[in-house]
Design a protein around this motif. Structure first.
Motif, PDB file in Angstrom:
ATOM      1  N   GLN A  80     -12.211   1.126   0.436  1.00 40.19           N
ATOM      2  CA  GLN A  80     -10.788   1.413   0.264  1.00 40.19           C
ATOM      3  C   GLN A  80     -10.048   0.373   1.086  1.00 40.19           C
ATOM      4  OE1 GLN A  80      -8.911   4.588   2.424  1.00 40.19           O
ATOM      5  NE2 GLN A  80      -6.930   3.814   1.775  1.00 40.19           N
ATOM      6  N   GLN A  81      -9.487  -0.628   0.445  1.00 42.86           N
ATOM      7  CA  GLN A  81      -8.620  -1.602   1.120  1.00 42.86           C
ATOM      8  C   GLN A  81      -7.242  -1.364   0.514  1.00 42.86           C
ATOM      9  OE1 GLN A  81      -6.618  -3.593   2.900  1.00 42.86           O
ATOM     10  NE2 GLN A  81      -8.331  -4.888   3.501  1.00 42.86           N
ATOM     11  N   SER A  82      -6.363  -0.742   1.266  1.00 35.86           N
ATOM     12  CA  SER A  82      -5.087  -0.257   0.739  1.00 35.86           C
ATOM     13  C   SER A  82      -5.383   0.637  -0.472  1.00 35.86           C
ATOM     14  CB  SER A  82      -4.154  -1.415   0.392  1.00 35.86           C
ATOM     15  OG  SER A  82      -3.967  -2.217   1.543  1.00 35.86           O
ATOM     16  N   ASN A  83      -4.921   0.241  -1.663  1.00 33.48           N
ATOM     17  CA  ASN A  83      -5.192   1.083  -2.836  1.00 33.48           C
ATOM     18  C   ASN A  83      -6.234   0.471  -3.768  1.00 33.48           C
ATOM     19  OD1 ASN A  83      -1.909   1.250  -2.302  1.00 33.48           O
ATOM     20  ND2 ASN A  83      -2.984   3.203  -2.352  1.00 33.48           N
ATOM     21  N   THR A  84      -6.970  -0.517  -3.280  1.00 30.38           N
ATOM     22  CA  THR A  84      -8.078  -1.030  -4.092  1.00 30.38           C
ATOM     23  C   THR A  84      -9.320  -0.235  -3.769  1.00 30.38           C
ATOM     24  OG1 THR A  84      -7.306  -3.138  -3.291  1.00 30.38           O
ATOM     25  CG2 THR A  84      -9.050  -3.185  -4.908  1.00 30.38           C
ATOM     26  N   LEU A  85      -9.845   0.425  -4.757  1.00 32.88           N
ATOM     27  CA  LEU A  85     -11.048   1.222  -4.566  1.00 32.88           C
ATOM     28  C   LEU A  85     -12.178   0.542  -5.330  1.00 32.88           C
ATOM     29  CD1 LEU A  85      -9.449   4.714  -5.312  1.00 32.88           C
ATOM     30  CD2 LEU A  85      -9.450   3.427  -3.154  1.00 32.88           C
ATOM     31  N   PRO A  91       0.822  -1.211   0.000  1.00 30.16           N
ATOM     32  CA  PRO A  91       0.000   0.000   0.000  1.00 30.16           C
ATOM     33  C   PRO A  91       0.853   1.257   0.000  1.00 30.16           C
ATOM     34  CG  PRO A  91       0.038  -0.973   2.190  1.00 30.16           C
ATOM     35  CD  PRO A  91       0.804  -1.892   1.296  1.00 30.16           C
ATOM     36  N   VAL A  92       0.421   2.239  -0.731  1.00 26.38           N
ATOM     37  CA  VAL A  92       1.041   3.557  -0.606  1.00 26.38           C
ATOM     38  C   VAL A  92      -0.044   4.525  -0.155  1.00 26.38           C
ATOM     39  CG1 VAL A  92       2.817   3.162  -2.342  1.00 26.38           C
ATOM     40  CG2 VAL A  92       0.631   4.170  -3.021  1.00 26.38           C
ATOM     41  N   GLU A 119       2.174   3.268 -12.542  1.00 23.53           N
ATOM     42  CA  GLU A 119       2.540   2.434 -11.390  1.00 23.53           C
ATOM     43  C   GLU A 119       1.340   2.249 -10.447  1.00 23.53           C
ATOM     44  OE1 GLU A 119       5.527   4.302  -9.074  1.00 23.53           O
ATOM     45  OE2 GLU A 119       6.045   2.480  -7.966  1.00 23.53           O
ATOM     46  N   MET A 120       0.640   3.336 -10.179  1.00 22.95           N
ATOM     47  CA  MET A 120      -0.532   3.253  -9.299  1.00 22.95           C
ATOM     48  C   MET A 120      -1.638   2.437  -9.952  1.00 22.95           C
ATOM     49  SD  MET A 120      -1.995   3.848  -6.472  1.00 22.95           S
ATOM     50  CE  MET A 120      -1.824   5.276  -5.403  1.00 22.95           C
ATOM     51  N   HIS A 121      -1.795   2.612 -11.247  1.00 20.36           N
ATOM     52  CA  HIS A 121      -2.803   1.849 -11.991  1.00 20.36           C
ATOM     53  C   HIS A 121      -2.545   0.342 -11.810  1.00 20.36           C
ATOM     54  CE1 HIS A 121      -5.574   1.017 -15.302  1.00 20.36           C
ATOM     55  NE2 HIS A 121      -4.664   0.200 -15.793  1.00 20.36           N
ATOM     56  N   LEU A 122      -1.293  -0.075 -11.999  1.00 21.76           N
ATOM     57  CA  LEU A 122      -0.946  -1.492 -11.863  1.00 21.76           C
ATOM     58  C   LEU A 122      -1.093  -1.954 -10.418  1.00 21.76           C
ATOM     59  CD1 LEU A 122       2.161  -1.681 -14.217  1.00 21.76           C
ATOM     60  CD2 LEU A 122      -0.111  -2.657 -14.606  1.00 21.76           C
ATOM     61  N   ARG A 123      -0.746  -1.074  -9.484  1.00 18.56           N
ATOM     62  CA  ARG A 123      -0.880  -1.421  -8.067  1.00 18.56           C
ATOM     63  C   ARG A 123      -2.345  -1.708  -7.728  1.00 18.56           C
ATOM     64  NH1 ARG A 123       1.673   2.594  -6.077  1.00 18.56           N
ATOM     65  NH2 ARG A 123       3.548   1.519  -5.402  1.00 18.56           N
ATOM     66  N   ARG A 124      -3.230  -0.855  -8.217  1.00 19.27           N
ATOM     67  CA  ARG A 124      -4.662  -1.069  -7.945  1.00 19.27           C
ATOM     68  C   ARG A 124      -5.124  -2.407  -8.533  1.00 19.27           C
ATOM     69  NH1 ARG A 124      -6.140   3.822  -5.896  1.00 19.27           N
ATOM     70  NH2 ARG A 124      -5.599   5.724  -7.011  1.00 19.27           N
ATOM     71  N   LEU A 125      -4.661  -2.705  -9.746  1.00 24.72           N
ATOM     72  CA  LEU A 125      -5.077  -3.960 -10.383  1.00 24.72           C
ATOM     73  C   LEU A 125      -4.529  -5.163  -9.614  1.00 24.72           C
ATOM     74  CD1 LEU A 125      -4.662  -3.116 -14.183  1.00 24.72           C
ATOM     75  CD2 LEU A 125      -6.768  -3.190 -12.853  1.00 24.72           C
ATOM     76  N   ARG A 126      -3.273  -5.075  -9.172  1.00 21.97           N
ATOM     77  CA  ARG A 126      -2.686  -6.193  -8.405  1.00 21.97           C
ATOM     78  C   ARG A 126      -3.446  -6.404  -7.101  1.00 21.97           C
ATOM     79  NH1 ARG A 126       2.523  -4.349 -10.005  1.00 21.97           N
ATOM     80  NH2 ARG A 126       2.604  -3.042  -8.163  1.00 21.97           N
ATOM     81  N   PHE A 129     -14.617  -1.693  -9.837  1.00 22.72           N
ATOM     82  CA  PHE A 129     -13.293  -1.227  -9.404  1.00 22.72           C
ATOM     83  C   PHE A 129     -12.942   0.046 -10.163  1.00 22.72           C
ATOM     84  CE2 PHE A 129     -13.427  -5.735  -8.587  1.00 22.72           C
ATOM     85  CZ  PHE A 129     -12.820  -5.863  -7.348  1.00 22.72           C
ATOM     86  N   PHE A 130     -12.362   0.998  -9.461  1.00 20.33           N
ATOM     87  CA  PHE A 130     -12.038   2.256 -10.134  1.00 20.33           C
ATOM     88  C   PHE A 130     -10.749   2.852  -9.587  1.00 20.33           C
ATOM     89  CE2 PHE A 130     -13.195   5.179  -6.719  1.00 20.33           C
ATOM     90  CZ  PHE A 130     -14.078   4.425  -5.958  1.00 20.33           C
ATOM     91  N   GLY A 131     -10.245   3.821 -10.329  1.00 18.37           N
ATOM     92  CA  GLY A 131      -9.093   4.610  -9.895  1.00 18.37           C
ATOM     93  C   GLY A 131      -9.351   6.050 -10.302  1.00 18.37           C
ATOM     94  N   TYR A 132      -8.270   6.815 -10.427  1.00 16.85           N
ATOM     95  CA  TYR A 132      -8.419   8.217 -10.819  1.00 16.85           C
ATOM     96  C   TYR A 132      -7.718   8.438 -12.158  1.00 16.85           C
ATOM     97  CZ  TYR A 132      -9.629   8.628  -5.903  1.00 16.85           C
ATOM     98  OH  TYR A 132     -10.218   8.452  -4.683  1.00 16.85           O
ATOM     99  N   ALA A 133      -8.264   9.380 -12.917  1.00 15.69           N
ATOM    100  CA  ALA A 133      -7.698   9.649 -14.244  1.00 15.69           C
ATOM    101  C   ALA A 133      -6.248  10.114 -14.148  1.00 15.69           C
ATOM    102  CB  ALA A 133      -8.551  10.691 -14.969  1.00 15.69           C
ATOM    103  N   ASP A 134      -5.868  10.711 -13.002  1.00 18.67           N
ATOM    104  CA  ASP A 134      -4.484  11.191 -12.895  1.00 18.67           C
ATOM    105  C   ASP A 134      -3.562  10.166 -12.213  1.00 18.67           C
ATOM    106  OD1 ASP A 134      -5.306  11.364 -10.284  1.00 18.67           O
ATOM    107  OD2 ASP A 134      -4.987  13.528 -10.075  1.00 18.67           O
ATOM    108  N   ASP A 135      -3.999   8.920 -12.076  1.00 21.86           N
ATOM    109  CA  ASP A 135      -3.117   7.873 -11.538  1.00 21.86           C
ATOM    110  C   ASP A 135      -1.897   7.694 -12.442  1.00 21.86           C
ATOM    111  OD1 ASP A 135      -4.717   7.247  -9.401  1.00 21.86           O
ATOM    112  OD2 ASP A 135      -5.633   5.479 -10.332  1.00 21.86           O
ATOM    113  N   THR A 136      -0.735   7.453 -11.825  1.00 19.45           N
ATOM    114  CA  THR A 136       0.429   7.072 -12.630  1.00 19.45           C
ATOM    115  C   THR A 136       0.224   5.630 -13.101  1.00 19.45           C
ATOM    116  OG1 THR A 136       1.559   6.183 -10.705  1.00 19.45           O
ATOM    117  CG2 THR A 136       1.961   8.522 -11.231  1.00 19.45           C
TER     118      THR A 136
END
Ligand code: FES
Ligand SMILES: [Fe+2]
Length: 415
Positions: free
Chosen positions: A307-312, A284-285, A340-347, A331-338
């Protein structure tokens, strides 16, 4: 002409005298109770989640959605406004929208081809003036009286909520100040991106899902993965919050270490010998103000905001009769995710969903709960961990959030 809401039927059931410290098992299987839940909870004075705005980004985009067991269509009109309609033709009731999602300039009912625009207005119908001067609608027929029935809609921070009620308070008042702050923490105005869906049919009553998420007691004991890798455990710093009505609840926690101590010695599922081949599964970051790594909100009547760590994720509950419900994960993220963050959320999403390393345990236990409960409608479940009250706590060794839910439930249901 508006559809009349069905009057709740009289239920000949008595809630136990002990109030919210007991849940009678008939509440998980009685058809009359279920029907009243649909009428007064899902289709009553509540704001129910229907989807994310990013699912229908362009004018004409639509998606079939539902609240309780009522089919709806969510669509975006030419002006960008989101509408939620009952998926029921104003003529003779056909569920006119058949595609799960798509883009359309108008909706045409397949039966007699009545056409509705994206604002739900009836634009045209064949044989309005008859054929060869024969038939047709009466002279006083007014198209404007026969549009689609529309729900009130509230869009905040990229998520769409709707209510059947003309009198329900605003969505913001409905959340209350504590939950509005928790909500805005995630839906902070940044554009959302859609990462994916999972959906599962769970053979249990929908309330068992809310109980499960409002139950931090089980999380420290049942989930090998959570306990072992310190994602959510009773010896960690934590809090449980409710809104003023008691209908919404939040479990908040900060991550701990993979180490047995005197405080977690009773957690037999903490396995110090377990190692992850890929530790990035749980790296988690921090992305929000504060140190919280888990914030699980249960928003009455049909949503878990995760919100479980970076899984939204949004987990929507769609009841399918008293003994089954669909659990729809978005499952979602933010349009300004890097990237790296995108992959982290998927993992990290591998922990969640029907085959998730954590949530697979919950799906199984809900089925086992229903299996144990169904044959014994006259027996009561017990909710006394952490006392008998419904107050906020700064620990997880409590069932207070479940008691709070049932306290409000009984008031709405008239028990
Ligand atoms: S039922 Fe839809 S047009 Fe007749
Ligand atoms: Fe769980």
């Amino acid at each position: 002409m508006k559809a009349e809401q069905a009057m709740p039927s009289v239920i000949e059931r008595q809630w136990p005298e002990a109030g919210a410290t007991r849940v009678p098992y008939w509440a998980y299987s009685d058809q009359q109770v279920y029907q009243r839940e649909m009428d007064v909870i899902f289709c009553g004075e509540s704001w129910a989640y229907v989807g994310l705005g990013v699912e229908i980004p362009n004018p004409g985009d639509f998606k079939q959605v539902s609240i309780g067991d009522r089919p709806l269509v969510m669509c975006r009109d030419e002006d960008g406004t989101v509408h939620v309609f009952e998926n029921r033709c104003a003529h003779r009731g056909v569920k006119f929208c058949r595609e799960p999602w798509g883009n359309a300039k108008q909706f045409t009912c397949p039966y007699h081809l009545w056409r509705y625009d994206l604002k739900g207005n009836l634009r045209g119908l064949p044989f309005l003036n008859g054929v060869k001067q024969q038939g047709g609608m009466p002279d006083d027929f007014r198209r404007e009286d026969h549009g689609l029935d529309e729900l009130r809609v509230s869009a905040r921070g990229g998520a769409i909520f709707a209510t059947f009620s003309a009198t329900a308070e605003s969505f913001e008042d409905y959340l209350g100040s504590t939950f509005l702050a928790l909500y805005d923490r995630m839906f902070d105005g940044r554009e959302l991106t859609l990462l994916g869906y999972t959906k599962q049919l769970i053979p249990s009553n929908w309330k068992l899902m809310f109980e499960n998420i409002k139950d931090p007691y089980h999380a420290s004991l049942m989930h090998v993965f959570l306990v072992t890798f310190g994602l959510f455990r009773a010896d960690q710093q934590s809090a449980i919050k409710m809104d003023e009505t008691g209908r919404h609840g939040a479990l908040i926690s900060m991550r701990g270490e993979q180490k047995t101590t005197a405080d977690n010695a009773e957690m037999k599922n903490l396995r110090e010998d377990f190692k992850l081949n890929d530790p990035r599964l749980i790296d988690p970051v921090r992305e929000y103000p504060g140190q919280e790594t888990v914030v699980m909100q249960t928003l009455w009547p049909n949503l878990i905001v995760q919100q479980q760590s970076n899984t939204l994720a949004m987990r929507q509950l769609i009841p399918r009769g008293p003994e089954a419900f669909e659990l729809a994960w978005t499952f979602f993220g933010y349009a300004d995710d890097t990237e790296e963050m995108h992959l982290r959320r998927l993992r990290q999403a591998n922990l969640m969903g029907p085959a998730g390393l954590v949530s697979v345990d919950d799906s199984e236990i809900m089925k086992l709960s229903q299996d144990g409960i169904s044959p014994y409608p006259e027996v009561n479940g017990l909710l006394e961990m952490g006392g008998r009250d419904t107050q906020d706590t700064d620990h997880m060794v409590t069932e207070a959030a479940i008691r709070s839910f049932y306290d409000y439930y009984c008031r709405v249901m008239g028990f």
